[in-house]
Enzyme design. Structure first.
Site, PDB file in Angstrom:
ATOM      1  N   GLU A  78      48.422 -21.179  28.834  1.00  0.00           N
ATOM      2  CA  GLU A  78      49.134 -21.350  30.106  1.00  0.00           C
ATOM      3  C   GLU A  78      48.208 -21.809  31.243  1.00  0.00           C
ATOM      4  O   GLU A  78      48.379 -21.400  32.388  1.00  0.00           O
ATOM      5  CB  GLU A  78      49.841 -20.040  30.473  1.00  0.00           C
ATOM      6  CG  GLU A  78      50.957 -19.702  29.492  1.00  0.00           C
ATOM      7  CD  GLU A  78      51.830 -18.535  29.959  1.00  0.00           C
ATOM      8  OE1 GLU A  78      51.257 -17.501  30.336  1.00  0.00           O
ATOM      9  OE2 GLU A  78      53.056 -18.675  29.930  1.00  0.00           O
ATOM     10  N   HIS A  97      47.890 -14.735  36.808  1.00  0.00           N
ATOM     11  CA  HIS A  97      49.178 -14.713  36.118  1.00  0.00           C
ATOM     12  C   HIS A  97      49.202 -13.460  35.246  1.00  0.00           C
ATOM     13  O   HIS A  97      48.246 -13.197  34.516  1.00  0.00           O
ATOM     14  CB  HIS A  97      49.361 -15.965  35.260  1.00  0.00           C
ATOM     15  CG  HIS A  97      50.516 -15.837  34.318  1.00  0.00           C
ATOM     16  ND1 HIS A  97      51.812 -15.682  34.762  1.00  0.00           N
ATOM     17  CD2 HIS A  97      50.578 -15.787  32.961  1.00  0.00           C
ATOM     18  CE1 HIS A  97      52.607 -15.554  33.714  1.00  0.00           C
ATOM     19  NE2 HIS A  97      51.891 -15.601  32.610  1.00  0.00           N
ATOM     20  N   HIS A  99      51.809 -10.008  33.348  1.00  0.00           N
ATOM     21  CA  HIS A  99      53.088  -9.487  32.848  1.00  0.00           C
ATOM     22  C   HIS A  99      53.111  -7.973  33.097  1.00  0.00           C
ATOM     23  O   HIS A  99      53.383  -7.196  32.185  1.00  0.00           O
ATOM     24  CB  HIS A  99      53.244  -9.743  31.340  1.00  0.00           C
ATOM     25  CG  HIS A  99      52.817 -11.108  30.877  1.00  0.00           C
ATOM     26  ND1 HIS A  99      52.180 -11.324  29.674  1.00  0.00           N
ATOM     27  CD2 HIS A  99      52.972 -12.334  31.443  1.00  0.00           C
ATOM     28  CE1 HIS A  99      51.943 -12.619  29.528  1.00  0.00           C
ATOM     29  NE2 HIS A  99      52.403 -13.251  30.586  1.00  0.00           N
ATOM     30  N   HIS A 167      59.500 -13.019  32.031  1.00  0.00           N
ATOM     31  CA  HIS A 167      58.115 -13.359  31.666  1.00  0.00           C
ATOM     32  C   HIS A 167      57.082 -12.567  32.465  1.00  0.00           C
ATOM     33  O   HIS A 167      56.302 -11.820  31.886  1.00  0.00           O
ATOM     34  CB  HIS A 167      57.926 -14.878  31.846  1.00  0.00           C
ATOM     35  CG  HIS A 167      56.571 -15.383  31.433  1.00  0.00           C
ATOM     36  ND1 HIS A 167      56.336 -16.695  31.092  1.00  0.00           N
ATOM     37  CD2 HIS A 167      55.375 -14.769  31.324  1.00  0.00           C
ATOM     38  CE1 HIS A 167      55.060 -16.844  30.772  1.00  0.00           C
ATOM     39  NE2 HIS A 167      54.455 -15.684  30.912  1.00  0.00           N
TER      40      HIS A 167
HETATM   41 ZN   LIG Z   1      52.454 -15.451  30.669  1.00  0.00          ZN
END
Ligand SMILES: [Zn+2]
Length: 272
Positions: A78, A97, A99, A167
């Site tokens: 990503e 980024h 989760h 996500h």
């Molecule tokens: Zn991710």
């Protein structure tokens, strides 16, 4: 004499481990920063759990998310999340980024994430919700194509945090330290918002309170106080805590004292 790039790699590796140590990142997620001397590049680890990232894992990438010097090891899938945000936002110098478990219920339910306490105001006045189906229909939800990263960057717009349907979240900062502050306290705010709902009506900060509290907490004083606190907590976990040397080590970006340093051995206390 370490270069600015050497220092940046040390600090970025530390930011990955520090945010992981606070429970926001786990095996997945990543923290990056803009290159300290070339704004057309950013720095990112090779693919591994953020808690494990060391300075030697950090490599240079173009804003098209291509590695500058190819390596044998696997890269994160990503990367475009980061590259496309740096491309769209010259004011952003660091991106995370993740989760985080406290954030995911908002990504699943679509409920608006709102600042419910003063430190949570650093998430920004608006937290947009990005649904990859709007532009791409059904996908595997991984943001790996440049057009997907660009779509996410558009959704972020001028804001600092964007939720990603089913996500996670992506957070931006003007510095690594500001990014850590915003990322960790936004995740804590999410947990508190959910807990408060169990007690009844939740009233978030007003728009003006959000603006004032964010401006106050993002001053260098609070940001660096939190960074030092999380940094020492990380040192304790990693077994590198040296109270009298900690400040100097952090300033130098060292995580371990040099081997064989004179005067660091203490005589063993006599047992009675
Ligand atoms: Zn991710």
């Amino acid at each position: 004499m370490p270069t600015k790039l050497d220092e940046a790699r040390i600090q970025l590796a530390r930011a990955n481990r520090l945010i992981a140590n606070e429970g926001v990142l786990d095996a997945f997620g990543h923290v990056t920063m803009r290159h300290p001397t070339d704004p057309g590049r950013f720095l990112m680890s090779r693919s591994r759990g953020p808690e494990l990232v060391q300075p030697e894992d950090i490599h240079e990438f173009t804003l098209d998310s291509q590695i500058v010097t190819p390596i044998q090891e696997r890269l994160y899938g990503e990367r475009v999340i980061h590259g496309e945000i740096y491309k769209a936002r010259p004011d952003v110098n660091a991106v995370c980024h993740h989760h985080a478990p406290s954030i995911l219920p908002f990504c699943v339910s679509g409920m608006a994430l709102k600042p419910v306490f003063h430190l949570g105001a650093t998430m920004g006045p608006q937290v947009p919700f990005w649904d990859s189906r709007d532009d791409f229909g059904n996908t595997n939800l991984i943001v790996a194509k440049p057009e997907e990263g660009a779509s996410l960057a558009r959704a972020l717009g001028p804001n600092w945090t964007v939720l990603m349907r089913r996500h996670g979240a992506t957070v931006a900062g003007r510095s690594l330290q500001e990014l850590a502050f915003r990322t960790i306290y936004t995740a804590r705010n999410a947990a508190m918002q959910i807990q408060a709902h169990g007690l009844g009506h939740v009233s978030p900060l007003t728009a003006e309170e959000t603006e004032l509290a964010a401006a106050y907490n993002l001053q260098p004083g609070p940001v660096m106080r939190a960074w030092e606190y999380w940094s020492v907590r990380l040192d304790k976990v990693e077994g590198t805590s040296r109270p009298r040397r900690a400040k100097a080590n952090r300033a130098a970006g060292k995580t371990r004292p040099a081997k064989g340093t004179k005067g660091t051995k203490r005589p063993r206390a006599r047992r009675r």
